[in-house]
Scaffold this motif. Structure first.
Motif, PDB file in Angstrom:
ATOM      1  N   LEU A   1     -60.123 -18.765 -62.083  1.00  0.00           N
ATOM      2  CA  LEU A   1     -59.876 -17.616 -61.465  1.00  0.00           C
ATOM      3  C   LEU A   1     -58.533 -17.904 -60.604  1.00  0.00           C
ATOM      4  CD1 LEU A   1     -63.388 -16.568 -59.886  1.00  0.00           C
ATOM      5  CD2 LEU A   1     -61.888 -15.349 -61.884  1.00  0.00           C
ATOM      6  N   LEU A   2     -58.125 -19.113 -60.247  1.00  0.00           N
ATOM      7  CA  LEU A   2     -56.775 -19.347 -59.585  1.00  0.00           C
ATOM      8  C   LEU A   2     -55.863 -19.263 -60.326  1.00  0.00           C
ATOM      9  CD1 LEU A   2     -55.471 -20.412 -56.897  1.00  0.00           C
ATOM     10  CD2 LEU A   2     -56.055 -22.648 -57.769  1.00  0.00           C
ATOM     11  N   CYS A   3     -55.822 -19.860 -61.860  1.00  0.00           N
ATOM     12  CA  CYS A   3     -54.771 -19.457 -62.733  1.00  0.00           C
ATOM     13  C   CYS A   3     -54.617 -18.084 -62.946  1.00  0.00           C
ATOM     14  CB  CYS A   3     -55.443 -20.167 -63.951  1.00  0.00           C
ATOM     15  SG  CYS A   3     -54.174 -20.083 -65.339  1.00  0.00           S
ATOM     16  N   LEU A   4     -55.738 -17.326 -63.039  1.00  0.00           N
ATOM     17  CA  LEU A   4     -55.167 -15.468 -63.149  1.00  0.00           C
ATOM     18  C   LEU A   4     -54.626 -15.168 -61.950  1.00  0.00           C
ATOM     19  CD1 LEU A   4     -58.670 -14.794 -64.639  1.00  0.00           C
ATOM     20  CD2 LEU A   4     -56.514 -15.155 -66.002  1.00  0.00           C
ATOM     21  N   VAL A   5     -54.787 -15.562 -60.797  1.00  0.00           N
ATOM     22  CA  VAL A   5     -54.120 -15.106 -59.684  1.00  0.00           C
ATOM     23  C   VAL A   5     -52.757 -15.536 -59.664  1.00  0.00           C
ATOM     24  CG1 VAL A   5     -53.919 -15.090 -57.152  1.00  0.00           C
ATOM     25  CG2 VAL A   5     -56.104 -15.121 -58.406  1.00  0.00           C
ATOM     26  N   LEU A   6     -52.448 -16.920 -60.209  1.00  0.00           N
ATOM     27  CA  LEU A   6     -50.993 -17.341 -60.311  1.00  0.00           C
ATOM     28  C   LEU A   6     -50.247 -16.420 -61.263  1.00  0.00           C
ATOM     29  CD1 LEU A   6     -51.519 -21.024 -60.107  1.00  0.00           C
ATOM     30  CD2 LEU A   6     -50.515 -19.819 -58.683  1.00  0.00           C
ATOM     31  N   VAL A   7     -50.844 -15.887 -62.240  1.00  0.00           N
ATOM     32  CA  VAL A   7     -50.083 -14.999 -63.375  1.00  0.00           C
ATOM     33  C   VAL A   7     -49.882 -13.779 -62.600  1.00  0.00           C
ATOM     34  CG1 VAL A   7     -50.324 -13.860 -65.341  1.00  0.00           C
ATOM     35  CG2 VAL A   7     -51.097 -16.340 -65.149  1.00  0.00           C
ATOM     36  N   ALA A   8     -50.731 -13.484 -61.801  1.00  0.00           N
ATOM     37  CA  ALA A   8     -50.302 -12.167 -60.965  1.00  0.00           C
ATOM     38  C   ALA A   8     -49.347 -12.134 -60.112  1.00  0.00           C
ATOM     39  CB  ALA A   8     -51.648 -11.656 -60.314  1.00  0.00           C
TER      40      ALA A   8
ATOM     41  N   PRO B   1     -42.506 -28.796 -57.455  1.00  0.00           N
ATOM     42  CA  PRO B   1     -41.674 -28.129 -56.694  1.00  0.00           C
ATOM     43  C   PRO B   1     -40.406 -28.193 -57.589  1.00  0.00           C
ATOM     44  CG  PRO B   1     -43.081 -29.594 -55.262  1.00  0.00           C
ATOM     45  CD  PRO B   1     -43.312 -30.091 -56.676  1.00  0.00           C
ATOM     46  N   PRO B   2     -39.866 -29.340 -58.074  1.00  0.00           N
ATOM     47  CA  PRO B   2     -38.401 -29.326 -58.666  1.00  0.00           C
ATOM     48  C   PRO B   2     -38.473 -28.630 -59.947  1.00  0.00           C
ATOM     49  CG  PRO B   2     -38.999 -31.660 -57.819  1.00  0.00           C
ATOM     50  CD  PRO B   2     -40.616 -30.843 -57.576  1.00  0.00           C
ATOM     51  N   LEU B   3     -39.531 -28.815 -60.552  1.00  0.00           N
ATOM     52  CA  LEU B   3     -39.783 -27.850 -61.775  1.00  0.00           C
ATOM     53  C   LEU B   3     -39.691 -26.387 -61.504  1.00  0.00           C
ATOM     54  CD1 LEU B   3     -40.074 -27.532 -64.928  1.00  0.00           C
ATOM     55  CD2 LEU B   3     -42.629 -27.820 -64.303  1.00  0.00           C
ATOM     56  N   GLY B   4     -40.237 -25.878 -60.570  1.00  0.00           N
ATOM     57  CA  GLY B   4     -40.100 -24.354 -60.214  1.00  0.00           C
ATOM     58  C   GLY B   4     -38.831 -24.440 -59.448  1.00  0.00           C
ATOM     59  N   GLY B   5     -38.234 -25.116 -58.926  1.00  0.00           N
ATOM     60  CA  GLY B   5     -36.782 -24.844 -58.265  1.00  0.00           C
ATOM     61  C   GLY B   5     -35.689 -24.795 -59.585  1.00  0.00           C
ATOM     62  N   VAL B   6     -35.891 -25.450 -60.624  1.00  0.00           N
ATOM     63  CA  VAL B   6     -35.089 -25.418 -61.878  1.00  0.00           C
ATOM     64  C   VAL B   6     -35.146 -24.005 -62.344  1.00  0.00           C
ATOM     65  CG1 VAL B   6     -34.561 -26.334 -64.256  1.00  0.00           C
ATOM     66  CG2 VAL B   6     -34.849 -27.839 -61.956  1.00  0.00           C
ATOM     67  N   LEU B   7     -36.546 -23.443 -62.631  1.00  0.00           N
ATOM     68  CA  LEU B   7     -36.696 -22.449 -63.118  1.00  0.00           C
ATOM     69  C   LEU B   7     -36.174 -21.172 -62.418  1.00  0.00           C
ATOM     70  CD1 LEU B   7     -40.415 -22.942 -64.316  1.00  0.00           C
ATOM     71  CD2 LEU B   7     -38.283 -22.954 -65.722  1.00  0.00           C
ATOM     72  N   VAL B   8     -36.259 -21.396 -61.124  1.00  0.00           N
ATOM     73  CA  VAL B   8     -35.717 -20.417 -59.933  1.00  0.00           C
ATOM     74  C   VAL B   8     -34.297 -20.348 -60.205  1.00  0.00           C
ATOM     75  CG1 VAL B   8     -35.272 -19.770 -57.813  1.00  0.00           C
ATOM     76  CG2 VAL B   8     -37.401 -20.451 -58.763  1.00  0.00           C
TER      77      VAL B   8
ATOM     78  N   ALA C   1     -41.363 -19.824 -60.838  1.00  0.00           N
ATOM     79  CA  ALA C   1     -41.883 -20.984 -60.199  1.00  0.00           C
ATOM     80  C   ALA C   1     -43.546 -20.804 -60.254  1.00  0.00           C
ATOM     81  CB  ALA C   1     -41.552 -21.177 -58.581  1.00  0.00           C
ATOM     82  N   PHE C   2     -44.087 -19.544 -60.260  1.00  0.00           N
ATOM     83  CA  PHE C   2     -45.431 -19.242 -60.157  1.00  0.00           C
ATOM     84  C   PHE C   2     -46.230 -19.337 -61.443  1.00  0.00           C
ATOM     85  CE2 PHE C   2     -43.974 -17.584 -56.189  1.00  0.00           C
ATOM     86  CZ  PHE C   2     -45.247 -17.856 -55.085  1.00  0.00           C
ATOM     87  N   PHE C   3     -45.019 -19.158 -62.304  1.00  0.00           N
ATOM     88  CA  PHE C   3     -45.343 -19.115 -63.850  1.00  0.00           C
ATOM     89  C   PHE C   3     -45.884 -20.487 -64.436  1.00  0.00           C
ATOM     90  CE2 PHE C   3     -44.507 -19.368 -68.397  1.00  0.00           C
ATOM     91  CZ  PHE C   3     -45.547 -18.364 -68.939  1.00  0.00           C
TER      92      PHE C   3
END
Length: 544
Positions: free
Chosen positions: A387-394, A456-463, A472-474
């Motif tokens: 369920l947490l995975c589905l919320v992150l997709v949302a 966090p760096p992976l999310g920052g690079v994608l942003v 970053a949420f994906f």
């Protein structure tokens, strides 16, 4: 000689069994405050993200390395924290962690570049977080058994209360005194963990005295029986022949002399054994103390990596590795995501508070659920992860204010369920059990550290590449999906290991039985030997 009051107050607690409370409630209060000073503070640092970018002229990915290094050191040094706790005890390690945590936060306020913050906030504070958090949750698990999940969930809600209070408080304080003095105030606040470390009294389980009299009598009987069987085998007198009333008289004089000497020695040994038993029976048996925790270091390794041979632990560690990708990045980017989706900056900071309130309910509810379910607790955890995975997709498809509020509420709730039980779940028999808890928790968090460094760096690079904070949420959703797959394999792997172990035990028992049967079949029947000898004697008489 009387014990000083301070030793009675701060020394180990002795219980006849797991107390399910007692001083454990004080340890739970200490863990609540440690959660406030560690995870609660760490997840609220997203308030300073934009300020650091403007102050040092750095990108999202460069600034996010401050938090990722802190999370990495927090997790990577877990084996070191375990080793030091087993060597010196929980209390001094936690107090040292409080010093390092406060020192790193305060010195970060004087940084002139982002590279300096990598050392102060990343390494020094991260090491303090680890030394403070890990020993506290380990000793808390030893004070409770049946209520472990509930107490840990309630105590870990300190992280949620901190997020709820820190997000608006730090934002307001930052506007008045600036982010540097705000870090000084935060570091002084974290120093309070030193005092709460004093509450971590070790626990000793004092079992019931062993009933030495009965055990000595049974041991004495077994020794007599063994000696009698040895005597019968050497003298050529079988028990079966005695029962049938036929006794062999064809033994040699040497055998009879040997038997007489052995009988005499046996009688002397029996008298000495009875005399040695009398003082042991007259004196009360001394209690046997079994120590739980780091003070049992004499018979246990300081750091045990043997849990890596456990297949179920390997899959559970991979679950923690991938799930960590979704534990920290959302709190770091949710404020900027809300601003990019049209939310007012003054309202965007309250998204962290919404997450925190929902996380409190998640932590409290999962403790109640786990105390009542009769299925494997890892299955409950698996449902929450999915369920947490589905919320992150949302998060990647929602734009309006109320949609973000709903997503933050659901994310906070399910994050509370997963975050509060994934470490204490190691103590369950579904994974490794309470006996290996103190050694496996360090290895488990050590494996998590690599995802904490990359998240966090992976999310920052994608942003930076997509110019969209939703990317970053994906990445967090992908990591959470992989963690669900690994967690689903823990149960089948554990069941397979138990089945193989039972088959090995059965094979070993059957082999021992076959060996005993072969030995019994290979021994001569003394009754048949006696009858053959008697027949030979009659033939000799008839010849004479």
């Amino acid at each position: 000689m009387s014990t000083p009051n301070f030793q009675r107050c701060l020394g180990p607690n002795v219980y006849p069994g797991v107390p399910e409370g007692g001083w454990g409630w004080a340890v739970a209060a200490a863990f609540f405050w440690v959660e406030v000073c560690t995870y609660g503070t760490l997840k609220s640092l997203g308030v300073f993200l934009q300020d650091l970018m403007e102050e040092f002229g750095e990108s999202n990915s460069r600034v996010s390395w401050v938090f990722s290094i802190c999370v990495f050191i927090f997790s990577f040094t877990a084996p070191l924290s375990t080793m030091l706790s087993n060597r010196f005890g929980f209390r001094p390690v936690v107090m040292m962690g409080g010093v390092l945590m406060s020192l790193g936060t305060i010195t970060s306020s004087f940084s002139s570049s982002i590279n300096e913050m990598y050392i102060t906030m990343g390494i020094v504070s991260g090491l303090g977080y680890c030394f403070t958090f890990l020993p506290t949750i380990t000793i808390l698990a030893q004070y409770f058994s049946s209520r472990r999940a509930l107490v840990t969930s309630v105590a870990s809600s300190g992280e949620s209360f901190a997020m709820f209070a820190f997000a608006p408080a730090l934002s307001t304080l930052k506007e008045h005194i600036g982010w540097r003095y705000c870090l000084v105030v935060l570091g002084i606040f974290q120093a309070s963990a030193i005092g709460f470390g004093l509450l971590l009294r070790p626990i000793i389980i004092d079992t019931e005295p062993v009933k030495e009299g009965k055990e000595s009598e049974s041991l004495h009987f077994k020794q007599l029986q063994t000696a009698l069987e040895l005597e019968n085998e050497q003298t050529g007198i079988s028990i079966s022949s005695e029962d049938s009333g036929v006794t062999s008289l064809s033994t040699s004089n040497r055998d009879l002399r040997t038997a007489g000497a052995e009988n005499k020695a046996l009688m002397e040994w029996e008298v000495q054994d009875k005399q040695s038993m009398e003082p042991s029976l007259s004196t009360p048996p001394s209690p046997v103390k079994v120590e739980a925790g780091p003070l049992h270091a004499s018979s246990s390794k300081l750091l045990d990596f043997s849990v890596l041979k456990d297949g179920a632990f390997i899959w559970y560690s991979l679950f923690g590795l991938f799930a960590t990708l979704g534990f920290f990045a959302p709190q770091l980017y949710i404020i900027e995501l809300s601003k990019s989706r049209g939310v007012e900056p003054s309202w965007a900071t309250y998204m962290l508070s919404v997450m925190a309130v929902a996380e409190i309910f998640g932590r409290l509810s999962i403790g109640v659920v786990l105390n009542k379910v009769h299925c494997r607790k890892t299955l409950v955890l698996l449902g929450c992860v999915v369920l947490l995975c589905l919320v992150l997709v949302a998060f990647t498809i929602v734009w309006e204010f109320w949609g973000l509020v709903v997503c933050c509420s659901l994310y906070g709730y399910f994050l509370g369920t997963v975050g509060s039980i994934h470490v204490p779940m190691l103590a369950e028999e579904d994974v490794v059990g309470i006996q290996k808890m103190s050694s496996s928790v360090g290895v488990y968090i050590f494996i998590q550290s690599f995802a904490g460094l990359a998240g966090p760096p992976l999310g920052g690079v994608l942003v930076d590449v997509t110019q969209n904070y939703g990317a970053a949420f994906f990445s967090c959703a992908v990591g959470m999906g992989l963690s669900a797959i690994c967690l689903a394999l823990v149960g089948p792997t554990k069941s397979g290991m138990c089945q193989r172990q039972s088959r090995h035990e059965e094979a070993g028992r059957s082999a021992e039985e076959d060996e005993e049967m072969s030995e019994d079949s290979g021994q001569p029947d003394f009754l048949e030997v006696d009858m053959v000898r008697q027949a030979a004697d009659q033939d000799n008489l008839s010849v004479i």
